[in-house]
Design an enzyme around this catalytic site. Structure first.
Site, PDB file in Angstrom:
ATOM      1  N   CYS A   1       0.887  -1.165  -0.101  1.00 24.65           N
ATOM      2  CA  CYS A   1       0.138  -0.159   0.032  1.00 24.65           C
ATOM      3  C   CYS A   1       0.732   1.202   0.006  1.00 24.65           C
ATOM      4  CB  CYS A   1      -0.965   0.016   1.007  1.00 24.65           C
ATOM      5  SG  CYS A   1      -0.117  -0.205   2.776  1.00 24.65           S
TER       6      CYS A   1
ATOM      7  N   HIS B   1      -1.401   0.800   7.472  1.00 27.94           N
ATOM      8  CA  HIS B   1      -1.858   0.962   6.431  1.00 27.94           C
ATOM      9  C   HIS B   1      -1.588   2.403   5.844  1.00 27.94           C
ATOM     10  CE1 HIS B   1      -4.141   0.053   2.785  1.00 27.94           C
ATOM     11  NE2 HIS B   1      -5.259   1.202   2.913  1.00 27.94           N
TER      12      HIS B   1
END
Length: 941
Positions: A98, A310
């Site tokens: 990510c 994340h």
């Protein structure tokens, strides 16, 4: 009573008045429930498993109702994959990528950089798609590495607009300036930068971070500066001067810092305020020109740990001025053309020491998760038209679009074929289901599960398999009737001709032998059932005073079953009934519990014994019963342990409980975290192999197999084993730091000493454990004009001298019994049986013969004897040892004189019966000393 239980009880009620020798065909058919009334659709809401004639609620509704074409296929409409024109596209997360996706989205919206990359020939783009950045990095490391790779690649281009794009967009210059306090001489060291790394600890505003980055540092004391002019160490000052700034200013907020106390990285979850307009003129040495920047991107790390979380990106479209949130595949447009960080801040996990979010004025933002801010110079001219996609890329896009359209047509045709096939099957099944019930005509039995799968279009229909429903007489077991259905012979003929299988269960499959045996056992247990009811009623009464007795809850649940086993040892068929007795059926969970207790072979009331033979301290495992109830239970279990209510719990267990509770919770948490982080290593799945090197990686790491085994033991039983804190790879290296194994040996004989680790796993291992030495194998391609050859290089390299010495020592040890292995097999009833695990006996070869021959009464102090005795539960006076048919009875003999060589198998047979632990070979490895064992250590009899 539930309807199913009522049916089962009614099926065997006749056994109360019928003797076994009087069982007739009518009784047999009643037991198999042949003539129960079939259920009617609409009345019976779900299938009656106790009624073999109930054929409703088995999945037929999808065939009898209205036709839904979508039920005949599982093909999604491919047109839902079409994207809107001129809209942004998300990027798939390939697994912990990510952070890569966020940077790609930010750089894509830099129109100048995008246009320059489009001007590159296809060979340049092929290079950029290579494996130069395959290794997983953190976000800040990746940013630096990629920018360096990009600049190096584009520097080879002929077009100056392409060659210099990285410097034009991202490159600035600053100088490290040192000024001598004595003579005033300035020393400058010029340096280029592509991003500024700003410390945020102790700061609340971005401008404070920039000021600290440029603040003056005093060089005094031991840190004095050597002045070339003064030719001596002098007090001095040092600072950074910004000489020039790039068009795109990348500011790295150093949220991930090293914690010296823990030895790991940690994330600083402190709020930092920053404005949408940033004036850098006060910080630049040369004041000419404009240095006003506007915010164009904010990169976010969502999470409180430096090792998890994340990454997402908020980026401003330079053409429309609108803000977008890029979260892997998901793209969200912000409302009102404004940057909104509130949602991301709310998603972060709260911290106990977390400060309250400060108020932000107009045009400013506060974030505790932003780790990179991107500003663009306001005066920079921007392209007014959309960047044109180069011809070679447009050709690839057109080609993919053409394949997509072909795929849409193909999927539509497949959907149509599935619907046509489903409609035909629908009519066929609907007709056959009407002929399924069996009346007075010939009938057969088929399993309910098979019928349900036949009616389930989503699963392929397999051949009929009735073997699991057979009794020991190869007929239909009466206890399996609840999972069978009685169907017409007409339907059975069609099923077997179409799908095959067997054996076919006709009226001849009704087993008279099983019914007669069940009748006999039920009558035998009638009295037990009466006592069972009596005990249950007594258990309802409240016990007062000290007249009660402690009984294990598990024993109370299964006491009737235990009593049945004592009444009739020939109840093998009854065991298959899952606890069905006289129409009463135990629940599934109770049956599992009873089977578990039977495997553990606990006698009545032994489930509340502690390891010291006293009353266990856990009151959840026992219950107080009245004196009358205990007296009734004692009639069946006269030898059961007796614990009056006034008996105190085991004092030793109380002490151990207090000591153990402190570490159990911590160990469980550590084990669960490590198991989650390294699931494949724990389960021994998807392991790399040197002899078949995986194609998708060029490097594998090595750890000691001993470390892996000890770690797995801890994760499996964290409350019994100590945590593993370090990876001791020094055992695989020689004193010079060289590897002790060759690549070839690690694929064969030495493979059991090492464990191969994937690069992603190695990253996690370094975070979880202290690693003393890094050992890895690297695959490289070498060769000139001839085809390239694959080579495997180890780091550290092999130490040839120590490797040769190891081989010589191994051969010498094998000849002298050092570290060799013999096996001891336990024999019961002329069959070998084994416990789940047997401890190794490690005996130092440095012991002298005199030490080994010291008097050890009864073998109590002999460690080898004790381990053998405990491993097999055989006392020394009950042991009979033999090898190749020869009895081993000389307690003073050595292994050599008895003919026991490495890898020999010694048979152990006990004079007294012992527990049969499992149906598998019992193997105990014994590490043998140089001269062998003496006395009762191994051959005690």
């Amino acid at each position: 009573m539930a309807p199913r239980l009522q049916l089962e009880k009614a099926a065997w009620r006749w056994a109360e008045t019928v003797r076994p020798e009087e069982v007739s065909q009518e009784h047999i058919e009643t037991a198999y429930r042949i003539w129960l009334e079939p259920c009617i659709r609409g009345v019976c809401r779900r299938n009656c498993k106790g009624n073999p004639n109930c054929l409703v609620g088995i999945g037929e509704h999808i065939w009898l109702g209205e036709i839904d074409e979508n039920s005949f296929h599982n093909i999604d409409d491919p047109n839902c994959e079409r994207r809107k024109k001129n809209s942004f596209v998300g990027l798939t997360n390939l697994g912990a990528t990510c952070y890569v996706n966020t940077f790609l989205q930010v750089w894509f919206l830099n129109l100048e950089l995008r246009q320059a990359l489009y001007l590159c020939p296809s060979t340049c783009n092929d290079y950029m798609r290579g494996d130069s950045i395959q290794e997983e990095k953190d976000a800040q490391e990746f940013s630096k590495l990629f920018m360096s790779l990009l600049e190096d690649t584009l520097s080879k281009q002929k077009n100056p607009d392409v060659r210099n794009i990285v410097q034009q967009q991202f490159c600035g210059e600053y100088a490290y300036v040192t000024v001598c306090n004595q003579c005033g001489r300035e020393s400058k060291l010029l340096s280029k930068f592509y991003e500024l790394e700003l410390n945020i600890q102790g700061h609340k505003q971005l401008t404070d971070c920039i000021s600290e980055f440029l603040k003056e540092e005093k060089l005094e004391g031991d840190n004095r500066y050597f002045c070339e002019n003064c030719q001596s160490k002098q007090n001095a000052t040092r600072k950074i001067r910004l000489l020039s700034l790039p068009c795109t200013l990348n500011l790295q907020l150093m949220r991930f810092v090293f914690d010296r106390q823990t030895g790991h990285k940690k994330k600083l979850n402190t709020y930092i305020g920053f404005s949408e307009i940033l004036d850098m003129e006060p910080y630049v040495e040369h004041k000419g020109g404009s240095y006003v920047y506007e915010l164009s991107a904010v990169l976010i790390h969502r999470g409180v740990s430096a090792y998890s979380g994340h990454y997402i990106a908020h980026v401003k479209d330079p053409q429309s001025g609108e803000w977008y949130k890029f979260n892997d595949e998901d793209i969200e447009k912000m409302e009102g053309k404004k940057l909104q960080l509130g949602i991301e801040e709310d998603l972060a996990e709260p911290s106990k020491s977390q400060t309250r979010k400060p108020k932000c004025g107009k045009g400013t933002h506060c974030s505790r998760n932003a780790y990179m801010l991107v500003y663009r110079l306001q005066t920079q001219e921007r392209p007014t038209t959309i960047v044109q996609v180069p011809a070679f890329l447009q050709e690839l896009v057109d080609r993919d679009n053409s394949k997509f359209e072909e795929w849409c047509v193909e999927m539509a045709e497949m959907r149509k074929q599935s619907v046509d096939k489903g409609k035909a099957k629908h009519e066929e099944v609907k007709e056959l289901y009407q002929r399924l019930p069996a009346g007075a005509e010939p009938y057969e039995f088929v399993s309910l599960e098979w019928l349900q799968k036949w009616l389930d279009e989503s699963t392929p229909t397999k051949p009929i398999d009735n073997h699991a429903c057979l009794c020991s007489h190869d007929k239909l077991h009466p206890d399996k009737i609840s999972i069978m259905k009685r169907i017409s012979e007409y339907a059975a003929d069609i099923f077997y001709s179409r799908y095959g299988g067997g054996p076919r269960l006709t009226v001849k499959a009704l087993c008279k032998e099983c019914v007669v045996e069940r009748c006999r056992i039920l009558r035998l247990k009638n009295q037990l059932n009466e006592d069972y009811k009596t005990v249950n009623n007594l258990l309802k009464a409240t016990v007062k005073g000290n007249d009660g007795f402690w009984v294990g809850k598990s024993s109370l649940r299964s006491w009737r079953q235990l009593a049945l086993e004592q009444l009739d040892e020939q109840d093998g068929d009854v065991d298959q009934s899952d606890g069905k007795m006289n129409g009463n059926t135990l629940s599934k969970d109770e049956s599992k519990e009873e089977r578990k207790e039977e495997e553990e072979e606990l006698n009545f009331n032994e489930d509340i014994l502690c390891p010291h033979g006293e009353l266990c301290i856990s009151e959840n495992e026992r219950r107080l019963v009245s004196k009358e109830a205990w007296s009734k239970l004692q009639q069946y279990f006269p030898k059961a342990p007796e614990f009056p209510s006034y008996r105190e719990c085991c004092s030793q267990c109380k002490i151990l409980e207090r000591e153990g509770e402190e570490n159990e919770a911590l160990h469980k948490m550590i084990a669960n975290e490590q198991k989650t982080s390294l699931p494949n290593l724990f389960q021994d799945k998807n392991r790399p192999c040197l002899s078949n090197w995986p194609e998708d990686t060029d490097v594998l790491y090595i750890v000691s197999q001993f470390f892996v085994e000890e770690w797995r033991k801890f994760v499996r039983k964290p409350t019994r084993c100590s945590p593993v804190s370090s990876v001791g790879n020094s055992a695989l290296l020689c004193p010079h730091g060289g590897l002790m194994f060759t690549f070839a040996s690690m694929t064969k004989e030495d493979s059991k000493l090492i464990a191969l680790i994937w690069p992603s796993e190695w990253q996690m291992i370094q975070k979880l454990f202290v690693v003393d030495h890094v050992i890895k194998i690297i695959r490289t391609e070498a060769g000139d004009v001839s085809p390239s050859e694959t080579q495997y290089i180890s780091e550290p390299k092999l130490c040839p001298e120590c490797r040769e010495g190891l081989l010589c020592q191994q051969q010498r040890d094998l000849r002298e019994y050092t570290q060799a292995t013999v096996y001891v097999h336990k024999v019961v009833d002329d069959k070998k049986v084994m416990k789940d695990s047997v401890p190794e006996l490690n005996v130092s070869s440095s012991e002298t013969e005199e030490d080994k021959e010291e008097a050890k009464p009864d073998g109590e102090k002999d460690p080898d004897f004790n381990q053998i005795m405990h491993a097999f539960s055989v006392a020394p006076f009950d042991q009979n040892l033999s090898i190749d048919g020869k009895i081993l009875s000389d307690d003073c003999a050595t292994l050599g004189t008895l003919g026991v060589i490495p890898e020999s198998v010694i048979l152990l047979k006990a004079d007294e019966p012992i527990a049969d632990y499992a149906a598998m070979d019992d193997v105990m490895q014994v590490c043998m000393p140089e001269e062998g064992f003496k006395g009762t250590g191994l051959l005690g009899h």
